[in-house]
Structures are given as structure tokens and as C-alpha cells.
Design a protein around this motif. Structure first.
Motif: not given
Length: 376
Positions: A63-80
Motif C-alpha cells: 500500500a505504501l509502494l503504490v502510494q495509497v492516499q486518503p479517500g482512495d478506493e480499493v476493491i476487494m471481497p468482503a469474504y477475507t
């Protein structure tokens, strides 16, 4: 009692750990850490592997390497597991949950594109039970929308998709070596890096923001603080414990596959009778027998089966509570679209004992007791 899990152990681990102590090299990035990194680079054909203190930290590092910032959205499953979301929530991002496929329990690749907005930063496919997500479709979506792909391959060590090791298909891949995984160092993980241009930044962030790795390679005569970072280095004693297993990785994998296949063979008649559902492994996927699960008709039947097995000295357990229904999931994330399968399928799933050292006789006993339950 047949435990649900027994941490993997091979005798050489004690010898290697003692060697660390005798050589007074127990901190991070010692000889065994390097051996583990090199083993995974060779085995997975990744440009770089960096051992970390956990899969959680590997995902945070990504997440640090791709420079995720406040307000960004990341798509994922809820079953994890919560770590999939935590790594991005810590950066101020919003996890956007989409529904899963009922066959593999993986993210439904056909639901991803509709969840993309101008704020979307990346996609985090989770390879449940060591069975790959539909990565060709996911990578195509990411390429067309200029999104990062960070594979949560916590359960996917030595599993593959179309001949490619899980964790090496996306931009970054994250492994877990928790005591419940196929290969363990107690607590630990690894970050796999596909593109060499991110290796130096990853080393710096992992080493508290310093260029210490370059110093130890003799590339500079002193090291200093050059960027933000944290301490993601596991003790070399943990790496020594892991490396002993890597030397026997195929033997461990073969034993787990044998147990998985025996479960499948013994329980197929129940599935054909419509009593239970068995795991599905798509044609393009090679799994690693990380777990063997069955699905009951509903949560009440599952609870009764758990109790029946426990009464017969067998510890079987269910798995995740979907993140979008959890207090933190409601606070930090959102579910896009309809929850058709995530909650319903999660309430049916039951994991049977699976570990290195589980005997085929034990598998037969467990299978007999499942059959007995449905016979009653």
C-alpha cells in the motif's frame, strides 16, 4: 482430539535456530532471511521477494509502494481476513467490497468493473484456500482502468494459475507464514515484487526508511534516513524455522495434497447425494491443499455438524465473518452491488482438519464421522 491445525515443523529447524544463536545473528536480514528470499525468487520466478513480519505488513508495504492516499478506493471481497482491508484503511483508503463466486469463494471478477469510480486505486484479489481468482480477467480490467493489482496470496504459497505462481501475477503479491499456513515461521510473511524498479523503494520502506540494504551490499559507505518507512524485518530465527520447511517444501505439499484428495474421494458420495458441497478447483488452477472445506445446507446444520464432530474429538471450524457486516467494515468500507453469495455461502462453510502430519487414517475417521452425521 484431532486438532484443526498443527503448525508445520521439521527437525532441522532447531539446528538452524541454534546456529543463529551461536553466530549471534538473530535480528532481521540475516543469512536465513536471505536464503528464504532467494528460495522464493527462484521457485516463483519473481523479481524480488522480501520476507516480512506478517502478511499484514507485506500488504501494508504494498500500500505504501503504490502510494495509497486518503479517500482512495480499493476493491476487494468482503469474504477475507481483516488484514486485507486494514492495510488500506490505515492509509485512509476506503475498502469497496464486491460479491464472491459461490464455487471458489473468490471475488466475482464480473462484479469488479461496475464498482470502479474515479477514486479507485487498485484491486486486491484474495486467493481463497489456495485456489486462484480469475486473474486474466482481473488483470485486463486493471490494465484498462490503470489500476494496481495487489494479490492477497496469504493462502496461496506453491499454488498457481495458468502456470504462474500466485503472488507473481499482479504488481505485488503477499504471502503469509502464520502458524496456520502450509509453511510457517510462527508469525511472518513476504512481499513479492513483479517490477524491479520498485525493489529499492521497498527495501527502504521495509528498513525504517533507510538505505541500509545498499550499505550491507557494499553499494554505499554509510546508510541514512532517506524516506518514510517502518520495521518490517522478521528475526532471522523465524526465517531459520521457515527455511527448514522450504527444504522439504514438496514433501509437505505432497502430504497435504494426499490428505485433500482422500477427503474429496471419501466425501464425494455425500456430495452426489446432495447432502453437502465440496470445494471447486477450476481447470486453470493448481491448488496447494491449504484447506479442505465442505458446505452444509445452512448455518444451523453447520453448527450441528461442528458439535457432532467435537463430540467425536474432531475440531472443525467455520471461517470469516464477512467484513462488510463487521463494525469496522461498516465504519470504514462499503459494499457495492448486492450481497447474493458472500453472507449466504460463508454461513454454510465448514473447514475440516488439515495440516502436515495429518494421517490418511485420521482423514478416514473424520470423513466417517461426517458421513455418520448425515446418515443420522
Amino acid at each position: 482430539m484431532i486438532n484443526f491445525n498443527v503448525p508445520p515443523y521439521v527437525d532441522k529447524a532447531a539446528v538452524y535456530i541454534q546456529e543463529c544463536v551461536q553466530n549471534q545473528k538473530i535480528c532481521g536480514d540475516g543469512p536465513y532471511t536471505k536464503k528464504c528470499n532467494e528460495w522464493f525468487e527462484e521457485r516463483t520466478d519473481s523479481k524480488k521477494c522480501l520476507l516480512t513480519t506478517s502478511c499484514t505488513h507485506a500488504t501494508e508495504l504494498a500500500a505504501l509502494l503504490v502510494q495509497v492516499q486518503p479517500g482512495d478506493e480499493v476493491i476487494m471481497p468482503a469474504y477475507t481476513f481483516v488484514s486485507t482491508a486494514d492495510a488500506f484503511v490505515l492509509r485512509g483508503a476506503v475498502p469497496v467490497f464486491v460479491d464472491i463466486r459461490p464455487d471458489t469463494m473468490n471475488i466475482d471478477e464480473t462484479k469488479i468493473e461496475a464498482a470502479i469510480t474515479e477514486k479507485t486505486k487498485g484491486i486486491v484479489p484474495v486467493h481463497y484456500a489456495g485456489v486462484s481468482c480469475e486473474m486474466d480477467t482481473i488483470m485486463d480490467i486493471a490494465k484498462r482502468h490503470n489500476l494496481w493489482v495487489i494479490e492477497d496470496a496469504a493462502q496461496g504459497v506453491l499454488a498457481s494459475y495458468k502456470g504462474k505462481a500466485l503472488g507473481t501475477i499482479g504488481d505485488f503479491g503477499c504471502y503469509s507464514f502464520h502458524e496456520t499456513k502450509n509453511y510457517s515461521m510462527g508469525e511472518g510473511g513476504a512481499l513479492l515484487i513483479r517490477d524491479e524498479k520498485y525493489v529499492e523503494d521497498a527495501e527502504i520502506i521495509r528498513e525504517k526508511g533507510t538505505n541500509r540494504s545498499k550499505y550491507y551490499r557494499g553499494q554505499i559507505d554509510k546508510y541514512t534516513w532517506v524516506n518514510y518507512g517502518s520495521s518490517y524485518l522478521p528475526s532471522d530465527m523465524n526465517a531459520a524455522y521457515l527455511y527448514a520447511q522450504l527444504e522439504k517444501a514438496d514433501e509437505i505439499n505432497d502430504a497435504r495434497i494426499a490428505a485433500w484428495n482422500r477427503y474429496y474421494e471419501r466425501l464425494t458420495p455425500l456430495a452426489k447425494a446432495g447432502k453437502i458441497e465440496l470445494p471447486v478447483v477450476p481447470e486453470d488452477c493448481v491448488h496447494n491443499a491449504h484447506m479442505f472445506y465442505i458446505k452444509a445446507h445452512d448455518i444451523e446444520e453447520r453448527t450441528a455438524l461442528i458439535n457432532h464432530l467435537k463430540a467425536n474429538d474432531i475440531l472443525a471450524v467455520f471461517h470469516y465473518i464477512p467484513l462488510h457486516t463487521a463494525p469496522a467494515g461498516l465504519k470504514y468500507g462499503r459494499f457495492h452491488g448486492e450481497d447474493v453469495y458472500t453472507t449466504a455461502e460463508s454461513e454454510k462453510l465448514l473447514r475440516l482438519p488439515m495440516y502436515y502430519g495429518l494421517t490418511l487414517e485420521q482423514v478416514d475417521y473424520i470423513s466417517d464421522k461426517v458421513i455418520e452425521f448425515y446418515g443420522e
